[in-house]
Design an enzyme around this catalytic site. Structure first.
Site, mmCIF file in Angstrom:
data_model
loop_
_atom_site.group_PDB
_atom_site.id
_atom_site.type_symbol
_atom_site.label_atom_id
_atom_site.label_comp_id
_atom_site.label_asym_id
_atom_site.label_seq_id
_atom_site.Cartn_x
_atom_site.Cartn_y
_atom_site.Cartn_z
ATOM 1 N N GLU A 21 -20.835 -10.306 -2.319
ATOM 2 C CA GLU A 21 -21.628 -10.862 -3.420
ATOM 3 C C GLU A 21 -23.065 -11.005 -2.913
ATOM 4 O OE1 GLU A 21 -20.238 -11.620 -6.360
ATOM 5 O OE2 GLU A 21 -18.130 -11.369 -5.818
ATOM 6 N N GLU A 25 31.982 18.792 -0.094
ATOM 7 C CA GLU A 25 33.073 19.762 0.034
ATOM 8 C C GLU A 25 32.623 20.822 1.039
ATOM 9 O OE1 GLU A 25 35.936 19.516 -1.643
ATOM 10 O OE2 GLU A 25 35.428 17.883 -3.010
#
Length: 1352
Positions: free
Chosen positions: A307, A736
């Site tokens: 600021e 699988e």
């Protein structure tokens, strides 16, 4: 948006540049000049600023490049001036720095000061050594105005911002519009194009250091700008680099003559003091959605906010003084981009740089990543650090004791060895042996040197010794004794990294062995993920079993020599179960390609149909192997798993079935992640990835990328992978591995070679997503069983016992929430022990992101105890004497009653939602036949958050459109609650501790058809002519046609979790009825149901007298106490009340508010006065009965446990293990039952005027089998073995002839599944259609009717 880039060739444009400069600088007689060429004394509007920047770019083309990163709302360019050597190209060795000004359009000093800074750097380059070195060694980007639209609106001399130029043109504060680590950004992205452009720019450039310049006071603010609790001010919210940020802020403030005093002396904040001119953002005031935090969390960049002036838009004549005060600070701050550590990250083979490598500093939980050239810049304070470079596919490297001194950065280069070897060569680089080059400082650049200010080494990459991993040598099939000896052998030979244990026994008492491989194998290490492989679940599918033994050998033999293996073992706790079904394996036969002999366990059960299922009730006895695995999974915080099968070649992911049991895609909430996990395996197995794996067996079978959703293949109820996902933290897929189930031993080496890389790659996936720790901020202790939830993904996980967690996530930006209830006697309480915390994290695809949570306690134990006692006193006060009467009298309610048609009702509901957004949530349940919305309004202090410990009550009306009185009463009831929230303490407390859902009109179409007549039936049905209260199917109802849309909407609502009580309002009589509407001989828990109806009737001035006052309706003139069983009033099937009981597990009473179905409007006020107290009494009654939490001995909540009330009525525990059941006053027995746990029983006493008894039920593990002691079952199994063998032989003979002519029915299972939706039992000889009787098919059955279940 593409960047608009302006750069100009010097030869042609310099004369024109000089003309432009002359025109610009001579346009105003008041403008002053400094000797360096800087101009002061006026503000530049957008056009003037654009002209000036373009002219400077033309004047200094060798060191400038002007570009736009995007446009504002009103189409103004967001200009950025780049100042550096060679500004039109990117090159390594130059850290990127940026200044951003004018983010708030009316804070204008920064805009002008940055213009002056640009001019200062350009005019002094080559003249002043400091500026020249800064430009030569830094890639500087300066954006004078991020909000040009706001600037144009602001007025000179406006110090407070009264002219509203702060926001962008869409009225959004740009410094509240960035993604926030604690809260979801609520700004629409299309309304903040400035923010979106800035975010893209930050992500692209990877800035190192930055400052965001503002106005309104004089101070330097540093992260974090907000906190998890969002305290308005005073709460210090430190980042991981807090000390470094303080130092950087001090660099700016200490060089500013006003800022360093800490006394800005701003007129409106004269007493404001900032020690040393700096402040932590959140300690000053809370700023969610700020840019500086976004830079740090998501952009690699450290940014502070400065600021500059008390006045936001001071007069122009003050600008020279502002520049004078800020010039030194601006330069000194920029120079700090060169502190800390910098360098390159390269790969050992080939020497190419590695992008997106992570640089991790021990003790600082914030990492940065390398840029596009493999360069990095890590700002650090002077000190000694251990620094690690890590990258996907490479061995991490740590350099200890790196010295960082003041001044220029220490150069630290990393050379990382790859994990995955090249095609013909594997390079070995054991951990900590990668080449590191450390230098302090770096060579200054001059005009005569190369583009990069860092001198790169000329040495060629080091030649690393070749390393070939040791492969398994002995490929054979291992029976149980052989497998057991193999495991014992490797456990004894590698004791430092292995641990052999058993999780239980099979039916025939074989051990279910698990081998752990890790650097600390016997315990869970904090922060280290747990991984598992389970094989041979089907005994005749043996490839996985042998691969697991191969993998154990491979990991053990290569630990310490192979980088990838060493990394996995050091950083993962790997559990390998070679055989889940050892009994089935012992009877299977080598060479079996597609058979079923040995598939099931010794009790002839398919273990992959034996787990509890979310859609189908698994009625078969839970098998000992299943129980052992379930208990195993509950005791270990597994993260990732694969279940290895045979019979095809594909990776299968959840869900394995769906509620309709049809073959269609059934995604789980983490579907994207499961697809990534599945592809990680299939892509390393070329045959699998091809998608046509078993062409000899299944020519038409195709799996894209070698993966499939389970239910999209075909349905498997009771599967293990779904149970893992739904009941533990573990993500499991089913793989699988082979077209042949039991191949010959000679083929085993080929299976290992085919799957070796895939097995390792899949384990690596456990190191993706997010990980971290959830701890108590007050003492740092880990919080066990804290909940980790992901925004947009309806699947939570929990932390382990020390507070650590792992959460697999697909790449992208995710908002992660940690919440915890703590442990202790009051954990059922609605007030959480800890305040939840949200953090946004960018998850990459190849590495894990660390996200830690430090939770703040909301209440001390004493405060929670006090709050609980106060609430118990409140319930007692409202239940006795005149408590409710006083509440009715003291609640504000003023309304001119009138009937509302659908549009007015919808507007009324929206008005409640808009005016009371903090306590209401309005949602659509669905639409009616004529497309009218069926609205539901939730009223609670946290309507958008799950509060499973709070009771949930449902109020509904309008199921019959010709009786709209209930609709009007509920609308007024909702208004009363909202208007009095925060004004009446009792109403406020009831809303804070209750979740109230109001559905005012179930049948809006019927309501529109209704006419204002007392007994008219017009509008009773929906637009299809259906009485909705006969359209709900219950235990005795048979659904013949599809439910009406209104019915479906309500059924979905009723089946939502957590409802404790429901009250339905109707008309045409006076009284209250309780379940059931259907004719039944006895009603379980009838005493409780009647009691609930009595509570309403007793608080109604007329109803409890039992006089219906309805002689014209054919009703009995008297009803005892105004209450009756619904079937006694009008028996019918398919009622909403019965559905709520049977499927929602929630008692529902129906209240008939008066004799008229559609009374005149002037009677509504009287009807409201009569029902107001009774409606409020339901909010009190819902807090009675019994409630509590169910958890195991470790404190982990048990979700889905069954709570049996008095041996009959059942309720189920929900999220967090909470349950709540209403009971009539008196003594009651409570039994708690859950899979894998010993049954628990408690006695409770329920009072008519006191709040619910609150109990905690703790489960012990259940090690029994079929409810009998293990020893008895084992002995019985042994005695029955002979009989089983004989029976098996007989069955084999019966089926032999038939099996010879049967073709494989693997595909027919999917083709004919609709003909056989009943349960399918797979026997040990083959797949036979069987219901619960287990009978065989008739011999006349055709081949087409023979079904096989070959999947998993």
């Amino acid at each position: 948006m593409a960047h608009l880039s302006l750069s100009f060739p010097p030869a042609r444009t310099l004369p024109l540049c000089f003309l432009i400069i002359l025109l610009v600088f001579s346009g105003d007689a008041r403008v002053r000049r400094s000797p360096s060429g800087e101009t002061y004394g006026k503000y530049y509007n957008y056009v003037e600023l654009t002209d000036l920047l373009q002219s400077l770019c033309q004047r200094y083309p060798l060191i400038t490049n002007l570009s736009s990163i995007g446009q504002s709302v009103q189409g103004r360019e967001l200009w950025v001036m780049r100042i550096t050597r060679n500004p039109n190209t990117d090159s390594p060795g130059l850290p990127k720095f940026k200044y951003v000004g004018n983010m708030h359009g009316d804070e204008t000093v920064s805009r002008q000061v940055l213009v002056y800074l640009i001019q200062h750097l350009l005019s002094n380059y080559g003249e002043e050594q400091r500026v020249t070195e800064l430009v030569n060694t830094t890639d500087i980007y300066i954006m004078p105005s991020m909000n040009p639209d706001g600037f144009e609106k602001s007025k000179e001399g406006d110090c407070k911002g009264d002219h509203h130029g702060r926001h962008n043109a869409k009225d959004h504060d740009l410094n509240r519009s960035f993604p926030d680590q604690y809260d979801k950004t609520k700004v629409k992205t299309e309304e903040v194009p400035e923010v979106m452009a800035m975010m893209r720019w930050i992500q692209e450039k990877k800035f190192v250091l930055s400052a965001n310049l503002h106005g309104g006071t004089v101070v330097a603010s540093y992260p974090f700008d907000d906190s998890a609790t969002h305290d308005s001010r005073g709460l210090y919210s430190p980042s991981a680099d807090d000390a470094l940020f303080r130092y950087l802020a001090l660099v700016y403030s200490s060089n500013h003559p006003v800022m360093k005093t800490g006394h800005p002396n701003c007129p409106d904040e004269f007493q404001e003091i900032f020690k040393d001119g700096i402040t932590n953002g959140a300690e000053w005031y809370d700023v969610p959605g700020g840019m500086q935090d976004y830079n740090y969390l998501f952009g690699n960049c450290l940014e502070i906010t400065v600021e500059l002036s008390c006045c936001k838009h001071p007069k122009a004549d003050e600008l020279p003084n502002e520049w004078s005060m800020n010039r030194e600070s601006l330069l000194a701050y920029m120079e700090k981009v060169h502190m800390g550590v910098r360098g390159l990250v390269k790969e050992a083979v080939g020497g190419s740089t590695i992008t997106t490598a992570s640089i991790v500093v021990e003790g600082i939980h914030h990492s940065i990543t390398t840029g596009m050239y493999g360069d990095y810049y890590r700002l650090l304070l002077p000190g000694t650090y251990n620094i690690t470079a890590t990258a996907p596919g490479y061995i991490s490297m740590t350099v200890p004791s790196v010295q960082v001194s003041e001044g220029k950065a220490t150069e630290l280069n990393f050379t990382l060895a790859p994990v995955v070897e090249p095609a013909a060569l594997t390079t070995a680089s054991p951990p900590m042996t990668s080449d590191a080059h450390i230098t302090t400082g770096f060579t200054k650049s001059t005009e005569n040197k190369s583009d990069s200010p860092v001198e790169e080494t000329k040495n060629t990459p080091p030649v690393l010794p070749t390393h070939q991993p040791v492969q398994p040598q002995d490929f054979r099939h291992h029976n149980f004794a052989d497998m057991e000896m193999f495991l014992r052998k490797y456990s004894s030979e590698f004791p430092s990294i292995t641990h052999l244990y058993s999780v239980g026994h099979s039916v025939e008492d074989r051990e279910l062995y698990v081998m752990v491989i890790s650097d600390n194998p016997e315990v869970h290490e904090h922060g280290e993920p747990e991984f598992k492989y389970v094989a041979n679940m089907h005994g005749n599918e043996v490839v996985g079993r042998e691969l697991m033994l191969n993998l154990i050998e491979y990991l053990c033999q290569n630990y310490g020599t192979d980088p990838e293996v060493t990394y996995l073992v050091n950083n993962t706790r790997i559990h390998i179960m070679p055989s889940m079904n050892p009994d089935g394996y012992e009877v299977a036969t080598e060479g079996d390609e597609m058979g079923y002999y040995g598939r099931n366990n010794s009790n002839k059960y398919d273990l992959n149909r034996n787990f509890p299922d979310q859609f189908v009730a698994i009625t078969e006895l839970r098998q000992p192997e299943t129980i052992a695995v379930m208990n195993w999974l509950k005791m270990n915080p597994f993260v990732l798993s694969a279940n290895l099968h045979g019979g095809s070649l594909v990776v299968n992911y959840p869900f394995d079935n769906n509620k309709d049991m049809v073959t269609q895609y059934s995604p789980c909430p983490d579907d994207d992640m499961f697809q990534r996990l599945s592809k990680a395996y299939s892509q390393e197995n070329p045959l699998m990835h091809s998608g046509h794996p078993c062409q000899d067996q299944y020519k038409d079978e195709y799996f894209a990328d070698g993966i499939t959703n389970g239910a999209n293949w075909y349905n498997v109820p009771g599967g293990m992978q779904d149970w893992n996902y739904l009941n533990t933290n573990c993500f499991e897929v089913t793989i699988e591995l082979s077209c042949v189930k039991y191949p010959w031993a000679k083929d085993l080496p080929g299976y290992w070679e085919q799957n070796r890389r895939a097995l390792l790659k899949f384990i690596n996936q456990v190191h993706t997503g997010v990980k971290g720790n959830v701890s108590d901020i007050s003492d740092g202790t880990g919080i066990p069983n804290a909940t980790i939830s992901i925004q947009g993904i309806d699947h939570n996980i929990t932390t382990a016992q020390t507070g650590d967690y792992w959460r697999l996530l697909a790449p992208g930006l995710h908002t992660i929430t940690a919440s915890a209830h703590g442990q202790g006697p009051f954990t059922w309480k609605s007030n959480k022990m800890y305040k939840e915390m949200k953090i946004s994290a960018m998850v990459s695809k190849d590495r894990v992101e660390v996200v830690n949570f430090k939770l703040k306690r909301l209440h001390s134990d004493n405060n929670r105890l006090t709050a609980e006692k106060e609430f118990q006193s409140l319930i007692k006060e409202l239940s006795l004497g005149q408590g409710l009467d006083r509440l009715v009298k003291n609640t504000f309610s003023e309304n001119t009653f009138r009937y509302k048609h659908y549009k007015d009702m919808s507007a009324f509901m929206r008005a409640l939602s808009l005016n009371f957004p903090k306590i209401t949530s309005l949602r659509s349940l669905g639409q009616s036949v004529e497309i009218r919305t069926i609205w539901a309004l939730e009223i609670s202090n946290r309507p958008h958050e799950a509060e499973p410990s709070e009771p949930k009550v449902r109020f509904v009306a309008g199921i019959h459109g010709n009786a709209p009185v209930g609709t009007e009463l509920l609308l007024e009831f909702a208004a009363l609650l909202c208007i009095n929230y925060g004004k009446n303490s009792i109403i406020t407390r009831l809303i804070n501790d209750t979740r109230i859902v109001i559905v005012p009109s179930i049948n809006p179409d019927g309501r529109e058809q209704a006419v204002e007549k007392c007994t008219s039936t017009q509008g009773l049905t929906n637009a299809n002519g259906k009485d909705l209260d006969s359209d709900f199917f219950g235990n005795a109802s048979q659904r013949i046609v599809e439910a009406q849309p209104e019915t479906r909407a309500m059924m979905d609502l009723i089946q939502e979790k957590g409802y404790t009580l429901s009250v339905a309002l109707d008309g045409g009589s006076l009284g209250a009825t309780y379940p059931y509407d259907k004719p039944v001989q006895t009603v379980e828990n009838e005493g409780t149901l009647k009691h609930l109806a009595n509570v309403y009737a007793s608080n109604h001035p007329q109803m409890h007298q039992g006089n219906t006052r309805c002689p014209d309706n054919g009703q009995s003139s008297t009803i005892p106490d105004g209450v009756m069983r619904a079937a006694e009033k009008q028996s019918h099937m398919g009622s909403m009340k019965d559905f709520s009981m049977d499927f929602g597990h929630c008692p529902e009473i129906t209240v008939y508010t008066g004799c008229c179905l559609f009374p005149p409007p002037d009677q509504l006020a009287t009807l409201w006065a009569e029902n107001k107290k009774a409606l409020l009494s339901m909010l009190v009654e819902v807090h009675k009965g019994v409630r509590g939490v169910v958890r195991d001995k470790s404190g982990k909540p048990v979700v889905g446990a069954i709570i049996v009330l008095n041996g009959g009525v059942r309720v189920f525990t929900g999220e967090g293990g909470y349950f709540h059941a209403l009971l009539e006053p008196g003594s009651h027995s409570i039994e708690a039952v859950a899979e894998g746990y010993q049954q628990q029983r408690q006695e409770v006493v329920v009072s008519s005027y006191e709040a619910a008894n609150c109990i905690v039920i703790e489960f012990d593990m259940d090690n029994s089998i079929f409810g009998l002691p293990r020893e008895f079952v084992v002995a019985s199994a042994a005695a029955s073995m002979t009989a089983l063998v004989v029976t098996a032989c007989i069955i084999w003979c019966v089926c032999a002839a038939k099996s010879n002519r049967q073709k494989d029915g693997f595909h027919r299972l999917r083709q004919h599944r609709n003909d056989y939706e009943d349960e399918i039992r797979l026997t040990s000889m083959g797949s036979k259609k069987s219901l619960l009787s287990h009978e065989f098919q008739d011999e006349s059955e055709s081949d087409e009717e023979t079904l096989y279940a070959n999947k998993i």
